[in-house]
Scaffold this active site. Structure first.
Site, PDB file in Angstrom:
ATOM      1  N   TYR A 148       0.884  -1.189  -0.185  1.00 20.68           N
ATOM      2  CA  TYR A 148      -0.159   0.052   0.096  1.00 20.68           C
ATOM      3  C   TYR A 148       0.775   1.352   0.037  1.00 20.68           C
ATOM      4  O   TYR A 148       0.322   2.340  -0.476  1.00 20.68           O
ATOM      5  CB  TYR A 148      -0.944   0.036   1.338  1.00 20.68           C
ATOM      6  N   LYS A 165       2.727 -15.312   2.755  1.00 16.25           N
ATOM      7  CA  LYS A 165       2.915 -16.015   1.551  1.00 16.25           C
ATOM      8  C   LYS A 165       4.594 -16.509   1.453  1.00 16.25           C
ATOM      9  O   LYS A 165       5.214 -16.110   0.643  1.00 16.25           O
ATOM     10  CB  LYS A 165       2.512 -15.218   0.331  1.00 16.25           C
ATOM     11  N   ASP A 179      -3.241 -18.139   0.598  1.00 15.93           N
ATOM     12  CA  ASP A 179      -4.447 -18.871  -0.372  1.00 15.93           C
ATOM     13  C   ASP A 179      -4.936 -19.977   0.812  1.00 15.93           C
ATOM     14  O   ASP A 179      -6.387 -20.229   0.529  1.00 15.93           O
ATOM     15  CB  ASP A 179      -3.545 -19.507  -1.606  1.00 15.93           C
ATOM     16  N   ASP A 227      -6.772  -6.918   4.222  1.00 17.61           N
ATOM     17  CA  ASP A 227      -7.791  -6.236   3.559  1.00 17.61           C
ATOM     18  C   ASP A 227      -8.806  -7.090   2.815  1.00 17.61           C
ATOM     19  O   ASP A 227     -10.113  -7.267   2.967  1.00 17.61           O
ATOM     20  CB  ASP A 227      -7.199  -5.298   2.427  1.00 17.61           C
ATOM     21  N   ASP A 235     -12.969  -8.782   4.396  1.00 18.17           N
ATOM     22  CA  ASP A 235     -13.948  -8.826   3.582  1.00 18.17           C
ATOM     23  C   ASP A 235     -14.826 -10.132   3.392  1.00 18.17           C
ATOM     24  O   ASP A 235     -15.891 -10.420   3.768  1.00 18.17           O
ATOM     25  CB  ASP A 235     -13.920  -8.279   1.982  1.00 18.17           C
TER      26      ASP A 235
END
Ligand code: NAD
Ligand code: IPM
Ligand code: MN
Length: 354
Positions: free
Chosen positions: A138, A189, A221, A245, A249
């Site tokens: 970001y 990851k 994942d 983020d 959701d």
């Protein structure tokens, strides 16, 4: 205590108005709070040509806590990046060093049927996503769009985490876990990314300072899959800015709707900005149908973490629980056959239940 209220764009003003009704009621009952409104996002751009106007930033800095609605709308999508509404939100997070984003996903028993998963898979779910908020891809430099050797444009961003950034968010997660079920699952990851390799190493080292907390690691994942396969395996999920983020959701749908998920973004001294996890919902803005509960629950977190008003926070959360138990539903959480109420009627119901 002073609260800065930043409604923002789209449904932001609609949902924040309901949280303000709750504040008005608490103040009438003797709570020592006052508040001031200021524009951010597209509203800031429209008023001052800046998604984070200097006057808004000054008000936020002077306040004890900040309550925010949401930012963004399609009409601003073509603006240069610095002028976009989202940039106002990213800048206020960075300016105030709000590195610790707490996103609890809690399934209210009454809403288990509204979940995207089978009720038995989510009943009693209580997980906390601890998302690092001021680093990662970001904010990493360099970034931009350039012309490559083949004469073709290419976009690039930089994913970067400093040890200190990882360490401080890891402490937040372990301390939160101590007050809960004492499990941290760090999501990265590390099989592919260098930032994640360092992340895993630093989180493991911090974990040694918390021998009473069980630490596990999971690739992002797999975590996305496990969240829908068996979400109750998680207590605290610790992760970086972008993975957090996306996973938050996803977690919101376990609770019935993204309109239910509150968040706190804290600095090192518990000064904080509180906002729903969802965005400005342009598809339903102006219709008076948005669910204000994520914002009202964000206000409860504000009262708890930044103002130290635990009893008031519980009172708000109990009122939300009572309203859900009474069957009042906005459209996003309404069972088939149930007539949904408006945003304002949901806010009124919470005030009445207070
Ligand atoms: P969104 O969260 O705004 O909406 C996604 C879907 O969820 C939409 O169908 C919307 O109607 C629904 N929804 C969201 N909140 C709801 C609520 N309270 N009640 C009922 N339904 C609700 O995400 P998006 O559509 O991807 O983004 C829209 C805009 O919001 C973009 O400009 C984006 O950048 C911005 N955004 C801002 C924030 C923030 O301010 N923190 C967060 C996410 C997205
Ligand atoms: C959120 C939002 C923001 C983010 C955007 C609007 C910058 O999606 O708060 O989750 O990506 O952090
Ligand atoms: Mn988001």
């Amino acid at each position: 205590m002073k609260i800065a209220i930043l409604p923002g764009d789209g449904i932001g003003p609609e949902i924040v108005a309901e949280a303000v009704k709750v504040l008005e009621r608490l103040r009438r009952d003797g709570l020592d709070v006052e508040w001031t409104h200021a524009p951010i996002g597209g509203a800031g751009y429209d008023a001052y040509g800046d998604p984070l106007p200097a006057s808004t930033l000054a008000l936020a800095k002077a306040a004890d806590a900040i309550l925010l609605g949401a930012v963004g709308a399609p009409k601003y999508d073509a603006l240069p990046r610095e002028k976009r509404p989202e940039q106002g939100l990213l800048r206020i997070r960075k300016e105030l060093e709000l590195f610790a984003n707490l996103r609890p996903a809690l399934v209210h028993d009454e809403l288990a049927a509204a979940s995207a998963l089978k009720p038995e898979r989510v009943a009693g779910l209580d997980l906390l996503i601890v998302r690092e908020l001021t680093g990662d891809i970001y904010f990493g430099q360099p970034r931009g769009i350039r012309v490559n050797a083949a004469g073709e444009r290419e976009g690039f961003d930089t994913m970067v985490y400093a040890e200190g950034e990882i360490r401080r968010i890891a402490h937040v997660a372990f301390q939160a876990a101590r007050k809960r079920r004492k499990q941290v699952c760090s999501v990265d990851k590390a099989n592919v990314l260098e930032t994640s390799r360092l992340w895993r190493e630093v989180v493991t080292a911090v974990g040694r300072e918390y021998p009473d907390v069980a630490l596990t690691h999971m690739y992002v994942d797999n975590a996305a899959m496990q969240l829908v396969r068996n979400p109750k395996q998680f207590d605290v999920i610790l992760t970086g800015n972008m993975f957090g983020d996306i996973l938050s959701d996803e977690a919101s749908m376990l609770t019935g709707s993204i309109g239910m998920l509150p968040s706190a973004s804290l600095d090192a001294h518990n000064k904080g900005l509180y906002e729903p996890v969802h965005g400005s919902a342009p598809d339903i803005a102006g219709q008076g149908v948005a669910n204000p509960l994520a914002t009202i629950l964000s206000l409860a977190m504000l009262l708890r973490y930044s103002l130290g008003m635990e009893e008031a926070a519980r009172r708000v959360e109990r009122a939300v629980g009572a309203v859900l138990a009474s069957g009042v539903r906005t459209a996003d959480i309404a069972e088939p056959g149930v007539k949904p109420v408006s945003t304002a009627a949901m806010g009124d119901a919470v005030v009445a239940a207070l």
